[in-house]
Motif scaffolding. Structure first.
Motif, short mmCIF file in Angstrom:
data_model
loop_
_atom_site.label_atom_id
_atom_site.label_comp_id
_atom_site.label_asym_id
_atom_site.label_seq_id
_atom_site.Cartn_x
_atom_site.Cartn_y
_atom_site.Cartn_z
N LEU A 17 -51.94 -6.17 75.82
CA LEU A 17 -51.97 -7.25 74.60
C LEU A 17 -50.53 -7.58 74.38
N ILE A 18 -49.69 -6.66 74.23
CA ILE A 18 -48.38 -7.24 74.00
C ILE A 18 -47.85 -8.04 75.12
N ASN A 19 -47.86 -7.73 76.39
CA ASN A 19 -47.12 -8.14 77.46
C ASN A 19 -47.59 -9.45 78.02
N GLU A 20 -48.82 -9.47 77.99
CA GLU A 20 -49.75 -10.49 78.75
C GLU A 20 -50.37 -11.34 77.69
N MET A 21 -50.79 -11.06 76.52
CA MET A 21 -51.27 -11.86 75.46
C MET A 21 -50.38 -12.19 74.39
N ASP A 22 -49.37 -11.55 74.47
CA ASP A 22 -48.08 -12.10 73.33
C ASP A 22 -48.55 -11.68 71.99
N ILE A 23 -49.25 -10.58 71.81
CA ILE A 23 -49.60 -10.23 70.47
C ILE A 23 -48.53 -9.10 69.95
N ALA A 24 -48.21 -9.24 68.56
CA ALA A 24 -47.22 -8.65 67.93
C ALA A 24 -47.66 -6.73 68.22
N LYS A 25 -46.43 -6.20 68.02
CA LYS A 25 -46.54 -4.61 68.40
C LYS A 25 -47.52 -4.07 67.12
N ASP A 26 -47.37 -4.45 66.11
CA ASP A 26 -48.05 -3.79 64.95
C ASP A 26 -49.55 -4.58 64.76
N HIS A 27 -49.81 -5.38 65.81
CA HIS A 27 -51.30 -5.91 65.60
C HIS A 27 -52.31 -5.24 66.66
N VAL A 28 -51.59 -4.33 67.55
CA VAL A 28 -52.45 -4.08 68.97
C VAL A 28 -53.46 -2.75 68.32
N HIS A 29 -52.75 -2.07 67.59
CA HIS A 29 -53.45 -0.51 67.63
C HIS A 29 -54.85 -0.88 67.25
N ARG A 30 -55.33 -1.31 66.46
CA ARG A 30 -56.80 -1.24 65.92
C ARG A 30 -57.70 -1.76 67.20
N ASP A 31 -57.37 -2.92 67.77
CA ASP A 31 -57.99 -3.30 68.81
C ASP A 31 -58.34 -2.13 69.90
N ALA A 32 -57.08 -1.59 70.40
CA ALA A 32 -56.84 -0.71 71.28
C ALA A 32 -57.84 0.59 70.91
N ASP A 33 -57.90 0.95 69.56
CA ASP A 33 -58.41 2.00 69.09
C ASP A 33 -60.02 1.67 69.23
N GLU A 34 -60.53 0.57 69.35
CA GLU A 34 -61.87 0.14 69.50
C GLU A 34 -62.14 0.29 70.84
N LEU A 35 -61.46 -0.34 71.75
CA LEU A 35 -61.66 -0.45 73.21
C LEU A 35 -61.44 0.79 74.05
N GLU A 36 -60.51 1.82 73.41
CA GLU A 36 -60.26 2.87 74.37
C GLU A 36 -61.69 3.74 74.83
N HIS A 37 -62.40 3.49 73.73
CA HIS A 37 -64.00 4.37 74.08
C HIS A 37 -64.73 3.69 75.19
N VAL A 38 -64.44 2.52 75.37
CA VAL A 38 -65.44 1.82 76.15
C VAL A 38 -64.73 1.41 77.43
N LEU A 39 -63.49 1.65 77.62
CA LEU A 39 -62.91 1.19 78.87
C LEU A 39 -63.16 2.19 80.04
N SER A 40 -63.85 1.72 80.67
CA SER A 40 -64.17 2.64 81.89
C SER A 40 -62.96 2.90 82.91
N PRO A 41 -63.24 3.88 83.81
CA PRO A 41 -62.20 4.29 84.82
C PRO A 41 -61.77 2.93 85.52
N GLU A 42 -62.78 2.25 85.90
CA GLU A 42 -62.43 1.09 86.99
C GLU A 42 -61.54 0.11 86.11
N ILE A 43 -62.23 -0.10 85.01
CA ILE A 43 -61.21 -1.22 84.19
C ILE A 43 -59.81 -0.84 84.27
#
Lengths: 419, 427
Positions: A367-393
């Motif tokens: 998110l920070i490097n490819e999507m240009d999102i600010a550092k303090d805006h990424v945590h919540r999103d990652a917090d939700e996605l971490e549970h569903v990102l499979s090993p393949e992804i």
């Protein structure tokens, strides 16, 4: 069982079935109160039929009721389409005024000494006890016609009701089909009125379909189930009311239907409340489990060994009791172990935790490097996605970000500057 | 006392009670109709029955306070269950309402049969209330014998008027823009709850007096009729109240003349008001809209005729359109003749032999049309990039709705062009 009771059982069973089948279309289209409107609008016609013929002649009264009912429906539609009056106000206005008109007419009749009240009085609550075999015969015919029409033209009705634009474009006579459906609803309502009365007839059209909806997404299954529920309500309700001799059968039939509805709403698989509660609880347990594992891994990164329950509770930010329960479950599943009142991840737990931390940080990095999102805006999103990102992804992300496999990135927001 | 203000006492109290129901119903109903909650009102008025039956079963009396509490309880249960079903079931709000109110009503019927079988909570009473016999049970207030149901209704009406008056701004805002209300700090949920509470209270009080059907009718029909007559909330409420009172009055008289149920007749009277409003309402009524459409059609056609005539302008400045061409342009027959007659009547054209010529006013209007038409064509071509053979049709339609101001603005925006995309002159 007496002959009379058997007659009534068959009659109410058929009525329930017809109502359930035909009412489902109205319910699924958001027009559940059609039955109510028709039932109330039918009174003037019913009374007029009575007034014309003099003595209680069923077919004439029913015909009058049907015409009056259809007129009410037409009027509601006309008002909604041609004036600024919305559908709900149109329905309420038409049904109350027409019913009032019916009351006026019936009261005038009742003041006339030759008028016998039977059929008019029972209009409100119905009188199944008065059912005779010819009434059941009428019900059987109506029921058979309804089921036959719905069965034969099922595909056409389905399309016309749920995607009328496409149906029209496919050449189906949508207006005609709609009218046929309306006519069936009116017919069912009108033959049911003497048996169960106005308000309760409306119930027989709505409740079975609404109950059936909990059990399936397939229209065919819903219609069949609705018919079954309606029939069961009719039969069981009638039997029940036989034991309560002073209670009108219509009321007991509706209560039976309501009972079926409650059971469906609570216990139906997938759409029932119980199922949803179980599913949600399981999900939140999994989330808490994942958060605990992550917290353990991240604390290990800063050098500390093991965490106390209290610091875990703070890190995971959940109710203390939940943490305790989840920890207990995790111990059972050998994901963590406790030593000296501190919690440690087992080997399996560590693997899973590392995967989660990796997924979280990879996503933040992306998110920070490819999507240009600010550092303090990424945590919540990652917090939700971490549970569903499979090993393949995760592997794909690593590839895209040109990282070597199994790198665990440093946190984008080290502990201390947490959001 | 046999007469009040010179009117037969019984008649007076019947009309008074009905009028009070009309006042409260009209006020509450206005908000319900605007918020499309009419059917919820229908539902609540039916589902208070178990509450009433419960109160009666527990207290053995028909005193207003326990009955009111019972009904409110039933009303709360209704709203809560409807919400729950709406959220969890995959069927719409209408199905939720349908399931809940019919079940509650059935429950009420069972309770009434079991607990009060030998009391006068009979069918007629449920349907039509006791208006006719209202004057029998009176209470002495300051020397005057007032029927108890009238007194109860009066108190309720006073409460409703006060609350609505105090919360007018909130009710109004929540009715029209609940989101804005929320952001401004009003509490739509709270306001709704109060409205529902009042509807339940009204249902129960009025139910005893006038039965279920009139409860629903008085809530919905006068407000709907008022809705057809105005665009302003305050006027709508006043009209709804007036229609309610008028219906009570008319209904009672008609019922007396025809020897039939008063409640039913009042309901019919509200219906008659609605029919009148639907047909004759200014602006929104059926007739008014037909007339407005006809006028617009006439104006549009005449403008088209004038523009056609003016387009025949020769180098000598004279315009002359052959009658036959005009007829053909309007599809011949009655319509064509009507347009020409209309234009002549308005002194915009003269028919000289087989040709139509414009009067000075007609020529002026025609030139104006032409100017608007060509300006619009230019605007479409230059600002919207439409090709020259695509601009005539839309301009032909739009030209009737461009006023002087807009034409000038368009001209300015385009830098006062002198020719349109077809090379024709813009004056």
């Amino acid at each position: 069982m007496s002959y009379n009771t058997a007659i009534v059982l068959v009659g109410t069973g058929l009525l329930g079935m017809a109502g359930g089948v035909v009412g489902t279309f109205a319910v699924l289209r958001g027009r559940s109160l059609v039955g109510d409107a028709v039932a109330h609008s039918a009174l003037p016609g019913l009374t007029l039929g009575f007034m014309l013929v003099g003595t209680k002649s069923f077919p004439v009264m029913l015909a009058g009721a049907a015409i009056s009912g259809m007129f009410g429906m037409w009027l509601i539609g006309w008002l909604s389409r041609n004036t600024r009056i919305k559908a709900d106000a149109a329905t309420g206005a038409v049904l109350s005024v027409l019913f009032g008109l019916g009351l006026v007419m019936s009261s005038a009749v009742q003041n006339d000494p030759s008028g016998s009240q039977a059929g008019l009085d029972s209009f409100l609550l119905g009188k199944t006890a008065g059912m005779i075999s010819s009434d059941v015969f009428t019900l059987a015919i109506v029921g058979a016609v309804v089921v036959a029409l719905v069965g034969l033209m099922f595909k056409e009705f389905k399309l016309a009701v749920f995607d009328s634009a496409f149906a029209k474009a496919s050449g189906l006579p949508v207006a005609l089909l709609d009218t046929i459906l309306m006519a069936m609803i009116v017919a069912t309502t009108v033959v049911g009125l003497p048996a169960v009365g106005v308000v309760l007839m409306a119930a027989l059209l709505v409740i079975p379909g609404a109950s059936a909806r909990f059990w399936s997404n397939d229209l065919g299954q819903i219609v069949v189930l609705a018919g079954a529920f309606g029939a069961i309500s009719g039969v069981v309700g009638t039997l029940g009311s036989a034991t309560w001799s002073d209670v009108p059968a219509g009321a007991v039939i509706v209560l039976t239907g309501a009972g079926i509805f409650m059971i469906s709403m609570l216990f139906a698989p997938e759409r029932g409340i119980l199922h949803k509660v179980v599913r949600n609880t399981t999900f939140s347990i999994h989330m808490t489990r994942d958060h605990i594992l992550k917290a353990l891994i991240e604390s290990a990164e800063t050098g500390s060994t093991g965490m106390s329950q209290k610091s875990l509770a703070k890190a995971v930010a959940g109710p203390g009791l939940t943490i305790q329960i989840v920890l207990a479950l995790m111990q059972l599943h050998k994901l963590v172990e406790t030593r000296n009142a501190l919690v440690f991840p087992t080997a399996t737990g560590r693997d899973k935790g590392i995967h989660l931390v990796k997924a979280h940080r990879l996503w933040e990095f992306y998110l920070i490097n490819e999507m240009d999102i600010a550092k303090d805006h990424v945590h919540r999103d990652a917090d939700e996605l971490e549970h569903v990102l499979s090993p393949e992804i995760v592997a794909e992300l690593e590839r895209r970000l040109a990282l070597e496999n199994n790198t665990v990135l440093p946190s984008a927001h080290p502990v201390g500057e947490d959001s | 006392m046999d007469t009040i203000l010179g009117i037969n006492a019984i008649a007076f109290w019947i009309v008074a009670t009905g009028a009070l129901v009309g006042i409260s119903g009209g006020i509450l109903g206005s908000f319900l109709v605007l918020r499309r909650m009419s059917m919820i009102a229908d539902a609540i008025s039916h589902s208070v029955l178990p509450g009433i039956a419960l109160a009666f079963a527990l207290t053995g009396s028909r005193a207003p306070i326990p009955i009111l509490l019972g009904a409110l309880f039933a009303g709360l249960v209704t709203v809560a269950l409807t919400e729950a079903i709406r959220r969890y079931a995959k069927v719409g709000e209408d199905a939720a309402i349908g399931v809940v109110f019919t079940t509650m009503f059935a429950l009420g019927v069972v309770m009434v049969s079991r607990f009060s079988a030998n009391v006068d909570l009979d069918t007629d009473c449920i349907l039509s209330g006791v208006l006719e016999t209202a004057a029998l049970e009176t209470v002495n207030v300051m020397g005057l014998d007032i029927p108890s149901i009238t007194l109860n209704m009066a108190i309720l009406t006073l409460v409703i008027v006060s609350i609505v008056f105090l919360l007018w701004k909130e009710l109004k805002l929540v009715a029209f823009d609940p989101d804005l209300a929320k952001t401004l700090g009003f509490r739509p949920k709270f306001v709704n709850a109060i409205l529902m509470f009042l509807v339940a209270a009204f249902s129960v009080m009025a139910f005893e007096a006038v039965g279920t059907i009139l409860v629903v009718a008085m809530l919905i029909v006068p407000a709907t009729a008022a809705y057809m007559l105005t665009n302003r909330l305050s006027i709508m409420v006043i009209l709804a109240v007036a229609i309610g009172i008028s219906s009570a009055f008319l209904g009672r008289h008609a019922a007396f003349l025809l020897d039939t149920t008063v409640a039913g007749m009042i309901a019919v009277a509200t219906g008659i008001h609605l029919v009148l409003a639907v047909f004759f309402g200014p602006e929104h009524g059926y007739l008014a809209r037909k007339i407005a459409n006809a006028r617009l059609a006439v104006q549009t056609n005449i403008e088209d005729l004038l523009a056609m005539i003016v387009r025949t302008r020769g180098t000598d400045g004279a315009c002359s359109l052959p009658l036959e061409t005009a007829h053909k342009a309007f599809g011949g027959g009655l319509r064509a003749r009507g347009v020409i007659i209309g234009a002549r009547f308005m002194r915009l054209v003269e028919v000289k032999g087989i040709a139509i010529k414009p009067t000075r006013e007609g020529a002026r209007k025609g030139m104006e049309q032409l100017r608007k038409h060509r300006l619009w064509e230019t605007w479409l071509a230059e600002r919207c990039g439409l090709p020259a053979d695509h601009v005539h049709e839309p301009a032909h339609r739009m030209e009737h709705f461009i006023d002087e101001n807009l034409a000038d603005m368009v001209a300015d925006d385009l830098g006062r062009p002198t020719v349109d995309p077809h090379g024709r002159e813009i004056v």
